[in-house]
Scaffold this active site. Structure first.
Site, short mmCIF file in Angstrom:
data_model
loop_
_atom_site.label_atom_id
_atom_site.label_comp_id
_atom_site.label_asym_id
_atom_site.label_seq_id
_atom_site.Cartn_x
_atom_site.Cartn_y
_atom_site.Cartn_z
N ARG A 1 -2.43 -0.12 -4.07
CA ARG A 1 -3.38 0.32 -4.56
C ARG A 1 -4.69 0.08 -3.54
O ARG A 1 -4.53 -0.65 -2.59
CB ARG A 1 -4.01 -0.70 -5.91
CG ARG A 1 -3.55 -0.28 -7.22
CD ARG A 1 -4.09 0.82 -7.85
NE ARG A 1 -3.43 0.81 -8.97
CZ ARG A 1 -2.32 1.60 -9.47
NH1 ARG A 1 -1.60 1.88 -8.60
NH2 ARG A 1 -2.14 1.59 -10.85
N GLU B 1 -11.23 6.46 -5.00
CA GLU B 1 -10.64 7.76 -5.25
C GLU B 1 -11.17 8.41 -6.52
O GLU B 1 -11.75 7.68 -7.61
CB GLU B 1 -9.24 7.43 -5.90
CG GLU B 1 -8.14 7.02 -4.54
CD GLU B 1 -6.75 6.67 -5.19
OE1 GLU B 1 -6.61 7.05 -6.30
OE2 GLU B 1 -5.97 5.96 -4.40
N HIS C 1 -2.41 9.65 -3.14
CA HIS C 1 -2.02 8.66 -4.34
C HIS C 1 -0.77 9.52 -5.06
O HIS C 1 -0.75 9.46 -6.19
CB HIS C 1 -3.05 8.51 -5.14
CG HIS C 1 -2.86 7.27 -5.84
ND1 HIS C 1 -3.75 6.45 -6.61
CD2 HIS C 1 -1.67 6.55 -6.34
CE1 HIS C 1 -3.37 5.28 -7.23
NE2 HIS C 1 -1.94 5.34 -7.23
#
Length: 352
Positions: free
Chosen positions: A212, A239, A256
């Site tokens: 993360r 993000e 991601h």
């Protein structure tokens, strides 16, 4: 098993979740929406949500709604306010381990790819895994088969299983040639990769974050990069509005998508649908699994025993050319969400 008053369950589903369209319609009234756009007004007419990380499930979304069940087709649950859900009797389920194979593929394709570009010798190196859950276990297994000495740090497992096979974070950071993060995001891991963390890493050590974004203090990482070896980042702070300066400083950057394998997405959808089916008693879906409709995307096994580092790098790049993802992302980082939503899932490979 939970029964709703109406004849059909009402479900809102993130439209970016693959393999799910048409699956629940025989048993429920289904609405598909973009994850960030799911609102409290929507939730007022829903018994259940099937989401990804882009839907924040907290009081602002759920208060006063009839929602009783949330399934996320992701391994993480940091986008769900679990204390609030527990207080309100809302059941939340994640898809633990669904993308472990895809992330493992990402780590080794990136690692061998950047080593080839930078002429870094990996043989006999120490690979430090921070967080040895579903993903970390897969990385551990493959690293051992490829000849790495593996250092493992996982405080919850250490507390439960004892220290054997594990080490402290300080020891890992001061001894590892490669540090890869595979921790969940919670209050103990948020910002864990900070000044102290990077100051303990060995000069020239490779750093990978595919867990993360918020587990890394990015301002600190930028200061540490001149000391470090190659840096590989898949998950970012804020993000999709990522730090473009950091993007230009790292060696491999992706939006991601480390876990975006075809099999990983099948697993995530399968786990979410099965969890919902069991909660509401939809027996025909208890064993649901999406069909593999594209034969070329069926998973494969790679025998890398006895191969040189260069041969391993070539095989991995053939099966997952990670620099293509890196190039596409760098060309248009402002399209972060679109790149994720429209990503062409890759097949997983098993290494032995």
């Amino acid at each position: 098993m939970y029964k709703v008053m109406d004849s059909k369950i009402r479900i809102i589903i993130d439209q970016a979740i693959p393999f799910i369209e048409g699956v629940l319609e025989p048993y429920a009234d289904v609405i598909y929406k973009e994850g960030r756009a799911i609102s409290r007004e929507d939730a007022m007419n829903a018994d259940a949500l099937i989401i990804r990380t882009r839907t924040k499930c907290d009081a602002s979304l759920l208060e006063g709604t009839p929602v009783k069940f949330i399934a996320t087709a992701t391994i993480g649950m940091d986008h769900i306010d679990l204390p609030y859900c527990n207080e309100k009797g809302i059941v939340a389920r994640n898809s633990a381990g669904c993308n472990a194979g895809g992330v493992m593929n990402y780590v080794f394709s990136a690692l061998y790819g950047v080593a080839a570009r930078k002429a870094i010798r990996l043989e006999g190196g120490k690979l430090g895994i921070v967080g040895v859950g579903n993903v970390g276990r897969r990385v551990d297994s493959v690293a051992g088969s490829l000849g790495f000495k593996v250092l493992k740090n996982d405080p919850p497992r250490m507390a439960e299983e004892g220290m054997e096979g594990f080490c402290t974070l300080d020891y890992l950071l001061t001894n590892a040639d490669i540090v890869t993060l595979h921790v969940p995001l919670n209050e103990t891991t948020r910002g864990m990769a900070n000044d102290e963390f990077f100051s303990m890493m060995r000069p020239g050590a490779i750093f990978i974050n595919a867990s993360r974004g918020e587990v890394v203090d990015e301002a600190t990482l930028k200061r540490a990069i001149p000391k470090l070896g190659p840096v590989i980042i898949d998950t970012w702070n804020n993000e999709p509005n990522i730090d473009l300066e950091l993007l230009n400083m790292v060696d491999i950057a992706t939006p991601h998508i480390a876990g975006y394998s075809y099999q990983g997405k099948q697993n995530g959808t399968m786990m979410a649908v099965r969890a919902l089916a069991r909660f509401f008693g939809i027996e025909p879906l208890y064993d649901f699994f999406p069909k593999t409709e594209i034969i070329d995307l069926e998973s494969i096994r790679l025998d890398l025993k006895g191969k040189s580092q260069g041969e391993v790098a070539s095989v991995l790049q053939y099966n997952y050319p990670i620099f293509t993802d890196d190039f596409i992302f760098r060309m248009a980082p402002e399209t972060f969400e679109s790149l994720r939503s429209n990503y062409q899932y890759r097949r997983e490979f098993y290494i032995f």
